[in-house]
Design a protein around this motif. Sequence first.
Motif, short mmCIF file in Angstrom:
data_model
loop_
_atom_site.label_atom_id
_atom_site.label_comp_id
_atom_site.label_asym_id
_atom_site.label_seq_id
_atom_site.Cartn_x
_atom_site.Cartn_y
_atom_site.Cartn_z
N GLY A 117 0.79 -1.22 0.00
CA GLY A 117 0.00 0.00 0.00
C GLY A 117 0.82 1.27 0.00
N SER A 118 2.14 1.16 0.03
CA SER A 118 3.03 2.34 0.08
C SER A 118 2.54 3.34 1.13
CB SER A 118 3.17 2.99 -1.29
OG SER A 118 3.87 2.14 -2.16
N SER A 119 2.21 2.83 2.29
CA SER A 119 1.68 3.69 3.34
C SER A 119 2.32 3.34 4.67
CB SER A 119 0.16 3.51 3.44
OG SER A 119 -0.14 2.19 3.87
N VAL A 120 2.03 4.16 5.67
CA VAL A 120 2.46 3.89 7.03
C VAL A 120 1.27 3.23 7.73
CG1 VAL A 120 3.24 4.93 9.20
CG2 VAL A 120 3.99 5.90 7.01
N PRO A 121 1.35 1.93 8.02
CA PRO A 121 0.20 1.21 8.56
C PRO A 121 -0.43 1.85 9.80
CG PRO A 121 1.94 -0.33 8.01
CD PRO A 121 2.51 1.05 7.84
N GLN A 122 0.39 2.42 10.68
CA GLN A 122 -0.13 3.03 11.90
C GLN A 122 -1.02 4.24 11.60
OE1 GLN A 122 2.99 2.21 11.24
NE2 GLN A 122 3.76 0.93 12.88
N VAL A 123 -0.85 4.85 10.44
CA VAL A 123 -1.67 5.99 10.03
C VAL A 123 -2.80 5.52 9.11
CG1 VAL A 123 -1.67 8.18 8.77
CG2 VAL A 123 0.27 7.59 10.25
N PHE A 124 -2.43 4.67 8.15
CA PHE A 124 -3.37 4.29 7.11
C PHE A 124 -4.50 3.39 7.60
CE2 PHE A 124 -4.35 1.95 3.05
CZ PHE A 124 -4.93 3.03 2.41
N ILE A 125 -4.20 2.42 8.43
CA ILE A 125 -5.24 1.49 8.90
C ILE A 125 -6.30 2.22 9.72
CG2 ILE A 125 -5.71 -0.55 10.33
CD1 ILE A 125 -3.09 -1.74 9.15
N PRO A 126 -5.94 3.08 10.67
CA PRO A 126 -6.99 3.84 11.36
C PRO A 126 -7.81 4.70 10.40
CG PRO A 126 -4.96 3.93 12.63
CD PRO A 126 -4.63 3.28 11.31
N HIS A 127 -7.17 5.23 9.36
CA HIS A 127 -7.90 6.02 8.36
C HIS A 127 -8.91 5.15 7.61
CE1 HIS A 127 -8.78 9.20 5.54
NE2 HIS A 127 -8.39 8.45 4.53
N LEU A 128 -8.51 3.94 7.25
CA LEU A 128 -9.43 3.02 6.58
C LEU A 128 -10.60 2.65 7.48
CD1 LEU A 128 -7.03 0.56 4.70
CD2 LEU A 128 -8.39 2.40 3.73
N VAL A 129 -10.33 2.43 8.76
CA VAL A 129 -11.40 2.12 9.71
C VAL A 129 -12.38 3.29 9.78
CG1 VAL A 129 -11.93 1.69 12.15
CG2 VAL A 129 -10.04 0.47 11.04
N GLU A 130 -11.86 4.51 9.82
CA GLU A 130 -12.71 5.70 9.85
C GLU A 130 -13.58 5.79 8.59
OE1 GLU A 130 -11.90 10.42 9.54
OE2 GLU A 130 -10.75 9.36 11.08
N LEU A 131 -12.97 5.53 7.45
CA LEU A 131 -13.73 5.55 6.19
C LEU A 131 -14.81 4.47 6.19
CD1 LEU A 131 -10.85 6.13 3.62
CD2 LEU A 131 -12.66 7.74 4.21
N TRP A 132 -14.47 3.29 6.73
CA TRP A 132 -15.44 2.19 6.83
C TRP A 132 -16.60 2.60 7.74
CZ3 TRP A 132 -16.32 -1.01 11.24
CH2 TRP A 132 -17.21 -2.06 11.01
N GLN A 133 -16.30 3.23 8.87
CA GLN A 133 -17.34 3.67 9.80
C GLN A 133 -18.25 4.72 9.16
OE1 GLN A 133 -14.74 4.78 13.06
NE2 GLN A 133 -15.24 2.90 14.18
N GLN A 134 -17.70 5.51 8.24
CA GLN A 134 -18.49 6.53 7.52
C GLN A 134 -19.28 5.92 6.36
OE1 GLN A 134 -15.54 9.32 6.15
NE2 GLN A 134 -15.09 10.09 8.20
N GLY A 135 -19.05 4.65 6.09
CA GLY A 135 -19.72 3.99 4.96
C GLY A 135 -19.07 4.27 3.62
#
Length: 170
Positions: A117-135
């Motif tokens: 994912g070329s990302s920092v997991p500690q930042v990106f995974i919480p962001h994905l969870v937030e997007l999931w919670q927003q639908g």
Amino acid sequence: MGSAAVMAAKVAGCTTVVAVDPHDSRLEPARRIGATHTVNSGSTDVVSELKKITGGKGVGFVVDTTAVPGLPTQALDALAIRGTIVLVGAAAAGTTVPFEIGESLLKGWTFKTVIEGSSVPQVFIPHLVELWQQGRFPFDELVSAYEFEAINEAFADSADGTTIKPVVVF
């Protein structure tokens, strides 16, 4: 472009998102989660269809989630000037793809590979969870769980389009 890539494109604000897949069973969910267009690569000339969708300009970005050797060649043919192709799918070591470099010099395209994912997991995974919670990232609609004993079934279901993202659960 796989369904997860469709979601990512929508979240990133892309206005035209095209999902390409040889299985209609995967194209319908892609449209539901944000694809503005779908192309069945098993029955349609993908390059011609992408040029038609873009009014002849070609696509700005291609995300290849398959690692099927013929796809990057098609994607390059469909790229717009200064377009970018990103390879996400994990190809086997030694896999090669032929590129036509003469005309490509006039296009100025970029080829990029993405690792984890070329990302920092500690930042990106919480962001994905937030997007999931927003639908806005309904990844759970794409996943089918398989017990380890059914791993061969998971591979087969993925190959024939029965499931989008098989996940083997231990």
